[in-house]
Design a protein around this motif. Sequence first.
Motif, PDB file in Angstrom:
ATOM      1  N   ILE A   1      90.687  48.484  89.786  1.00  0.00           N
ATOM      2  CA  ILE A   1      90.683  49.934  89.567  1.00  0.00           C
ATOM      3  C   ILE A   1      90.074  50.549  90.817  1.00  0.00           C
ATOM      4  O   ILE A   1      89.018  50.104  91.266  1.00  0.00           O
ATOM      5  N   GLY A   2      90.728  51.565  91.331  1.00  0.00           N
ATOM      6  CA  GLY A   2      90.245  52.155  92.571  1.00  0.00           C
ATOM      7  C   GLY A   2      88.900  52.828  92.394  1.00  0.00           C
ATOM      8  O   GLY A   2      87.850  52.294  92.746  1.00  0.00           O
ATOM      9  N   GLN A   3      88.929  53.985  91.783  1.00  0.00           N
ATOM     10  CA  GLN A   3      87.695  54.757  91.579  1.00  0.00           C
ATOM     11  C   GLN A   3      87.247  54.593  90.145  1.00  0.00           C
ATOM     12  O   GLN A   3      88.037  54.778  89.209  1.00  0.00           O
TER      13      GLN A   3
ATOM     14  N   VAL B   1      81.283  58.148  83.122  1.00  0.00           N
ATOM     15  CA  VAL B   1      81.042  58.036  81.682  1.00  0.00           C
ATOM     16  C   VAL B   1      80.742  59.421  81.124  1.00  0.00           C
ATOM     17  O   VAL B   1      79.967  60.175  81.718  1.00  0.00           O
ATOM     18  N   GLN B   2      81.345  59.727  79.988  1.00  0.00           N
ATOM     19  CA  GLN B   2      81.131  61.037  79.392  1.00  0.00           C
ATOM     20  C   GLN B   2      79.679  61.168  78.939  1.00  0.00           C
ATOM     21  O   GLN B   2      79.144  60.294  78.268  1.00  0.00           O
TER      22      GLN B   2
ATOM     23  N   ALA C   1      97.526  41.721  83.675  1.00  0.00           N
ATOM     24  CA  ALA C   1      97.836  41.875  85.104  1.00  0.00           C
ATOM     25  C   ALA C   1      98.329  43.283  85.421  1.00  0.00           C
ATOM     26  O   ALA C   1      98.359  43.688  86.570  1.00  0.00           O
ATOM     27  N   ASP C   2      98.710  44.012  84.383  1.00  0.00           N
ATOM     28  CA  ASP C   2      99.212  45.367  84.564  1.00  0.00           C
ATOM     29  C   ASP C   2      98.065  46.294  84.984  1.00  0.00           C
ATOM     30  O   ASP C   2      97.177  46.587  84.190  1.00  0.00           O
ATOM     31  N   ARG C   3      98.113  46.739  86.213  1.00  0.00           N
ATOM     32  CA  ARG C   3      96.995  47.542  86.743  1.00  0.00           C
ATOM     33  C   ARG C   3      96.869  48.881  86.047  1.00  0.00           C
ATOM     34  O   ARG C   3      95.788  49.370  85.790  1.00  0.00           O
ATOM     35  N   LYS C   4      98.030  49.458  85.747  1.00  0.00           N
ATOM     36  CA  LYS C   4      98.041  50.786  85.138  1.00  0.00           C
ATOM     37  C   LYS C   4      97.381  50.740  83.760  1.00  0.00           C
ATOM     38  O   LYS C   4      96.607  51.622  83.383  1.00  0.00           O
ATOM     39  N   ARG C   5      97.707  49.686  83.041  1.00  0.00           N
ATOM     40  CA  ARG C   5      97.158  49.553  81.692  1.00  0.00           C
ATOM     41  C   ARG C   5      95.640  49.358  81.732  1.00  0.00           C
ATOM     42  O   ARG C   5      94.896  49.975  80.975  1.00  0.00           O
ATOM     43  N   MET C   6      95.188  48.522  82.679  1.00  0.00           N
ATOM     44  CA  MET C   6      93.739  48.301  82.808  1.00  0.00           C
ATOM     45  C   MET C   6      93.028  49.609  83.145  1.00  0.00           C
ATOM     46  O   MET C   6      91.968  49.913  82.625  1.00  0.00           O
ATOM     47  N   GLN C   7      93.672  50.361  84.018  1.00  0.00           N
ATOM     48  CA  GLN C   7      93.065  51.621  84.442  1.00  0.00           C
ATOM     49  C   GLN C   7      92.933  52.584  83.277  1.00  0.00           C
ATOM     50  O   GLN C   7      91.876  53.197  83.078  1.00  0.00           O
ATOM     51  N   SER C   8      93.993  52.683  82.466  1.00  0.00           N
ATOM     52  CA  SER C   8      93.919  53.618  81.340  1.00  0.00           C
ATOM     53  C   SER C   8      92.913  53.123  80.303  1.00  0.00           C
ATOM     54  O   SER C   8      92.215  53.924  79.682  1.00  0.00           O
ATOM     55  N   LEU C   9      92.805  51.792  80.144  1.00  0.00           N
ATOM     56  CA  LEU C   9      91.812  51.235  79.214  1.00  0.00           C
ATOM     57  C   LEU C   9      90.406  51.624  79.634  1.00  0.00           C
ATOM     58  O   LEU C   9      89.599  52.098  78.821  1.00  0.00           O
ATOM     59  N   ILE C  10      90.130  51.443  80.918  1.00  0.00           N
ATOM     60  CA  ILE C  10      88.760  51.686  81.387  1.00  0.00           C
ATOM     61  C   ILE C  10      88.457  53.174  81.389  1.00  0.00           C
ATOM     62  O   ILE C  10      87.351  53.593  81.042  1.00  0.00           O
ATOM     63  N   GLU C  11      89.468  53.978  81.707  1.00  0.00           N
ATOM     64  CA  GLU C  11      89.259  55.429  81.652  1.00  0.00           C
ATOM     65  C   GLU C  11      88.976  55.883  80.225  1.00  0.00           C
ATOM     66  O   GLU C  11      88.093  56.717  79.988  1.00  0.00           O
ATOM     67  N   THR C  12      89.711  55.330  79.267  1.00  0.00           N
ATOM     68  CA  THR C  12      89.474  55.706  77.871  1.00  0.00           C
ATOM     69  C   THR C  12      88.082  55.274  77.425  1.00  0.00           C
ATOM     70  O   THR C  12      87.389  56.022  76.727  1.00  0.00           O
ATOM     71  N   ALA C  13      87.690  54.068  77.843  1.00  0.00           N
ATOM     72  CA  ALA C  13      86.362  53.586  77.464  1.00  0.00           C
ATOM     73  C   ALA C  13      85.269  54.499  78.001  1.00  0.00           C
ATOM     74  O   ALA C  13      84.304  54.830  77.305  1.00  0.00           O
ATOM     75  N   ALA C  14      85.455  54.935  79.251  1.00  0.00           N
ATOM     76  CA  ALA C  14      84.465  55.840  79.847  1.00  0.00           C
ATOM     77  C   ALA C  14      84.460  57.172  79.116  1.00  0.00           C
ATOM     78  O   ALA C  14      83.411  57.764  78.875  1.00  0.00           O
ATOM     79  N   HIS C  15      85.654  57.630  78.732  1.00  0.00           N
ATOM     80  CA  HIS C  15      85.757  58.909  78.040  1.00  0.00           C
ATOM     81  C   HIS C  15      85.101  58.845  76.665  1.00  0.00           C
ATOM     82  O   HIS C  15      84.507  59.816  76.199  1.00  0.00           O
ATOM     83  N   LEU C  16      85.210  57.680  76.026  1.00  0.00           N
ATOM     84  CA  LEU C  16      84.617  57.536  74.690  1.00  0.00           C
ATOM     85  C   LEU C  16      83.100  57.391  74.748  1.00  0.00           C
ATOM     86  O   LEU C  16      82.437  57.465  73.728  1.00  0.00           O
ATOM     87  N   GLY C  17      82.561  57.132  75.915  1.00  0.00           N
ATOM     88  CA  GLY C  17      81.110  57.071  76.045  1.00  0.00           C
ATOM     89  C   GLY C  17      80.544  55.677  76.248  1.00  0.00           C
ATOM     90  O   GLY C  17      79.343  55.480  76.107  1.00  0.00           O
ATOM     91  N   PHE C  18      81.383  54.719  76.584  1.00  0.00           N
ATOM     92  CA  PHE C  18      80.869  53.375  76.885  1.00  0.00           C
ATOM     93  C   PHE C  18      80.424  53.352  78.334  1.00  0.00           C
ATOM     94  O   PHE C  18      81.197  53.710  79.222  1.00  0.00           O
ATOM     95  N   SER C  19      79.191  52.933  78.579  1.00  0.00           N
ATOM     96  CA  SER C  19      78.738  52.934  79.961  1.00  0.00           C
ATOM     97  C   SER C  19      78.943  51.580  80.625  1.00  0.00           C
ATOM     98  O   SER C  19      78.823  51.469  81.828  1.00  0.00           O
ATOM     99  N   THR C  20      79.254  50.551  79.848  1.00  0.00           N
ATOM    100  CA  THR C  20      79.568  49.253  80.430  1.00  0.00           C
ATOM    101  C   THR C  20      80.733  48.646  79.667  1.00  0.00           C
ATOM    102  O   THR C  20      80.745  48.688  78.435  1.00  0.00           O
ATOM    103  N   VAL C  21      81.700  48.113  80.385  1.00  0.00           N
ATOM    104  CA  VAL C  21      82.729  47.317  79.728  1.00  0.00           C
ATOM    105  C   VAL C  21      82.834  45.984  80.457  1.00  0.00           C
ATOM    106  O   VAL C  21      82.494  45.880  81.627  1.00  0.00           O
TER     107      VAL C  21
END
Lengths: 136, 280
Positions: B59-61, B65-66, B13-33
């Motif tokens: 997540i707002g924006q 994906v890298q 439920a923690d929005r901040k944590r979800m946001q950082s998770l998805i940002e990291t996934a995008a940074h690592l090169g995952f195009s779908t989570v």
Amino acid sequence: MCSQAAENEMESRMKPDGEKTEPPGYQRVVLKNASPHHYLKVRLLLEDESTRVSAVELKRFIISCLRGLHGEVGAALEVDVLKYDEETLSALLRVHSRGLVKLWSSLTLQGSYQNQACAFRVLQRDAAYSRSRSRS
Amino acid sequence: MAVFMDLNVLFSADRKRMQSLIETAAHLGFSTVAINYVFEPTAKKKQEVPSPMPINELIGQLPVVQGRSRPIRVLNRLTVVMSEASHFRPNATEYRAFDLLAVQPTTEKLFHTTCMLCDVDIICISVTEKLPFFFKRAPINGAIDRGVVFELSYASALRDTTMRCYTIANSVCLMESCKGKNIILSSAAEKALELRGPYDITNLGVLFGLSDADSKEAVSSTCRAVLLHAETRKTASGIVYTMKSQQEVLEDSAGSEAPESQKRPKTPGEWGFGRGRTHS
């Protein structure tokens, strides 16, 4: 060691006459035989970003990662830290090609460093030293 | 080019944590989570199936994906932990809200039924305990024929050395029967530091007993097959699907939700002819 000599030679080829020339975007390296070593450029991410890790501590941590996953056989692998930047916690590792999977998997599966969460990000993997250098 | 996917990121439920998770996934090169909601029914009281939180609310924006210069795709996924056959209801309307449907059977009998009969996309293999049953060839081959995939997650292996033993042991045991086909490797990460890059996972697959090619497929093309399989579950084999026309939505906006049975035609106006996709 002969591989060390080859590296030095490549390094000197990269910088002709000590003059600062712009390195080319890519360089073609043809390996006649399978290369004996692999080079990994890694960065250690820590939960607490202010933690300082010295080069010796990093080497010891890498060996403990290897021992944790692969036991004594893993700890016996020859891993060299060629370069290490304490500011960004990024290092250039050299390992025998045979031990690449073992080293890489043990770095991947390491989740904690001194009771805090950590992650190794492998930025680059290459069979040729010069390429790992030039793209940095 | 292979497109990497991580089809299991635990919901919190923690929005901040979800946001950082998805940002990291995008940074690592995952195009779908896929954000995973775990539903564990117990015998004592009736529980509600969780409803997915809208992605734009979570997540707002969406981060870019890298290496692909397009935003990451975020899906919703439900995992039902089954300890009795009645826990999975095949036609429950609550399941429709999710893009992917996964089950985690806990006994051998349930494993057999989920492989052979249940209309799901993913079967999770437990990696946090010693395997309570032996994988038999018949159900696994049945699941492979139906296009259902098996999922192995690695985040628990990062937390504890005993878990790591179980993860490796269970995965090697599974590889003996399925020969590296229809396997996906996913993270099941709670924190951003538990995510690993796609090439790291490919290398990890080698440790789990996959071949080089199979382990790369386990993070890319098999995941794509899962998404297509999920689409066939919602449509008539991915060829014909129903959708509400815009007018109807306006007319009965206060009325009923999606049509009850999607395979039965209601009015000719409701039919849309599909994108010609057949599931792989």
